[in-house]
Design a protein around this motif. Sequence first.
Motif: not given
Length: 245
Positions: A19-25, A73-83, A192-198
């Motif tokens: 199980v490979v874990v990478d929370v952030m991000r 096309d995108a960077v490794n950010s959940p806040g940016l990717l979610r749109s 700015p939302d990355d930590v909360a999303l992680c």
Amino acid sequence: MESQFLGIDEIAETPAVAVVVDVMRAFTVAAWAFGRGATRIVLAESQAEVLALKARNPGWVAIKDGPPAPGFDAVNSPGLLRSLDLAGRTVVQKTTAGTVGALAVKEASLVLCASFVVAEATARLLRARACDDVTFVVTGEGGQADEDLACAQYIARRATGAGTGAAEFLRRADKSRAADELRQGVREGVHPDDVALCVELDRFPFAMVAAPEDSLMVLRPSAVPSPEETGHRRAAAPHVRLPGV
């Protein structure tokens, strides 16, 4: 279930189950990509490989760590990717730690990629597969990243069927060095939302399984048994070997 927690460089032999874990991000981003409709994620060894794959497959979506760059096309950010609308798309991802960890155990019989947003689904899949010996790959900071270790320990305990609460594990992740760096802008390509999303628990109902496909390591979402199907099979408390112990 017997669990051990290793950094990438500590992996001496191929584990049976990893199980490979990478929370952030990395693997929070991967889960969001599937949540936005992506069908698969190719885990690349280098940014050059990402660009080469993108050149051969112009419709693929290329993701990297750090700031935006030509060809990606995108960077490794959940806040940016979610749109983004990724319906039916293939994503190619290269990150500093997460993708490296997954490729380091690609010969394992089962490779799961995980973060808090898919923690319970990951634990249920481990229970459903009756995995007896699981290696958790703690990808950040040479195996010392507390957000990754906290998530790995939480999944390990949940995989036994124990009613382990998440609050302390999430607190550790929220107070980790990686979280501080994201908040302070030390890392680039951040929302700015990355930590909360992680540190959002169980946002998605699927686990993420990586396996070789046509010479590539490919991550796909995997449906898991319902809690009713797995929740009644409680096991003994896990035997845990922490790094350096």
